[in-house]
Design a protein around this motif. Structure first.
Motif, PDB file in Angstrom:
ATOM      1  N   VAL A  40       0.813  -1.222   0.000  1.00 32.84           N
ATOM      2  CA  VAL A  40       0.000   0.000   0.000  1.00 32.84           C
ATOM      3  C   VAL A  40       0.846   1.272   0.000  1.00 32.84           C
ATOM      4  N   ARG A  85      -2.252   2.754  -6.197  1.00 38.12           N
ATOM      5  CA  ARG A  85      -3.095   1.595  -6.496  1.00 38.12           C
ATOM      6  C   ARG A  85      -2.831   1.049  -7.908  1.00 38.12           C
ATOM      7  N   ARG A 138      -9.388  -7.721  -5.774  1.00 36.06           N
ATOM      8  CA  ARG A 138      -9.762  -6.991  -4.559  1.00 36.06           C
ATOM      9  C   ARG A 138      -9.253  -5.551  -4.601  1.00 36.06           C
ATOM     10  N   ILE A 139      -8.028  -5.387  -5.072  1.00 33.53           N
ATOM     11  CA  ILE A 139      -7.462  -4.032  -5.154  1.00 33.53           C
ATOM     12  C   ILE A 139      -8.222  -3.198  -6.180  1.00 33.53           C
ATOM     13  N   ALA A 174     -10.361  -2.182  -2.466  1.00 33.19           N
ATOM     14  CA  ALA A 174      -9.899  -2.600  -1.142  1.00 33.19           C
ATOM     15  C   ALA A 174      -8.632  -1.850  -0.740  1.00 33.19           C
ATOM     16  N   TYR A 175      -8.533  -1.527   0.543  1.00 35.71           N
ATOM     17  CA  TYR A 175      -7.343  -0.968   1.174  1.00 35.71           C
ATOM     18  C   TYR A 175      -7.091   0.486   0.745  1.00 35.71           C
ATOM     19  N   THR A 176      -6.223   1.138   1.491  1.00 35.21           N
ATOM     20  CA  THR A 176      -5.870   2.533   1.232  1.00 35.21           C
ATOM     21  C   THR A 176      -4.445   2.591   0.723  1.00 35.21           C
ATOM     22  N   PHE A 177      -4.290   3.026  -0.524  1.00 34.15           N
ATOM     23  CA  PHE A 177      -2.976   3.073  -1.154  1.00 34.15           C
ATOM     24  C   PHE A 177      -2.407   4.492  -1.109  1.00 34.15           C
ATOM     25  N   PRO A 218      -3.022   6.442   5.729  1.00 34.01           N
ATOM     26  CA  PRO A 218      -2.635   5.036   5.528  1.00 34.01           C
ATOM     27  C   PRO A 218      -2.974   4.167   6.733  1.00 34.01           C
ATOM     28  N   PHE A 219      -2.980   2.880   6.512  1.00 29.41           N
ATOM     29  CA  PHE A 219      -3.158   1.912   7.591  1.00 29.41           C
ATOM     30  C   PHE A 219      -1.973   2.025   8.552  1.00 29.41           C
TER      31      PHE A 219
END
Length: 213
Positions: free
Chosen positions: A110, A114, A175-176, A180-183, A189-190
């Motif tokens: 990440v 993305r 998924r990306i 999904a998720y924070t890039f 960010p995570f």
């Protein structure tokens, strides 16, 4: 390619500035000591070596009021960031990397935009396909492993592992691409590192002479 350089550079980068024990604590928090060579000695050695190479900048910090030796805090340099991103990209595209390198790459994916992450993973699948095509010139999976005697079981293992890797990578891409998720560049960010003084439930408790540095 060694996973330890990628892991250490990534941990320092996430903190912005961190002393050696913080880096060790983060890697144990991620379980890296279980699936890579990220043991205390190799972590501290990597920090010092990369500081000598100009990838990290070492700051000498005064001793705490409780006493003890001064600590060294490390900060990633521009050259270190370039090296980190190069290692990260290689870990995601190269099929012939060991599991620890692949795992480290996924752990930091990440940190990339993305679109770039997706492109690198698609390149990985292409690489797996090319490898599979070269292998199956001499081994036909549909005919079973016995065609080559017990050595065929090795070929069968390699092909099955490659197929599983390609299938899993394809799922990750989906998924990306699905959001999904924070890039990088998309917002906060995570947070995957421990704060100063935060207890690590996965710490090994193994003591090392460099812990106080």
């Amino acid at each position: 390619m060694s996973a330890i350089r990628l892991l250490v550079l990534g941990a320092v980068r996430q903190h912005g500035r961190a002393h050696g024990y913080q880096v060790r604590n983060d890697l144990e928090y991620w379980g890296a000591h279980e699936w890579s060579n990220a043991k205390p000695g190799s972590i501290y050695h990597a920090l010092k070596q990369m500081a000598k190479q100009g990838l990290l900048h070492a700051h000498e910090i005064a001793p705490s009021t409780a006493g003890g030796p001064p600590r060294t805090e490390y900060e990633i340099t521009d050259a270190g960031t370039e090296e980190y991103l190069t290692l990260l990209r290689e870990s995601l595209t190269s099929y012939d990397q060991k599991m620890d390198v692949r795992s480290a790459g996924i752990g930091f994916i990440v940190d990339l935009p993305r679109e770039e992450a997706v492109a690198l993973l698609k390149e990985r699948i292409r690489g797996i396909g090319q490898w599979r095509a070269s292998v199956t010139e001499h081994y036909v999976p549909e005919d079973g492993p016995a065609q080559l005697g017990h050595i065929g079981e090795l070929m069968d293992l390699w092909v099955h592992t490659a197929d599983a890797d390609a299938a899993w990578t394809g799922g990750l891409i989906a998924r990306i691409e699905g959001g999904a998720y924070t890039f990088a560049g998309e917002g906060a960010p995570f947070v995957g590192v421990l704060g100063e003084g935060e207890e690590n439930p996965y710490a090994t408790g193994e003591r090392h002479p460099e812990d106080a540095r």
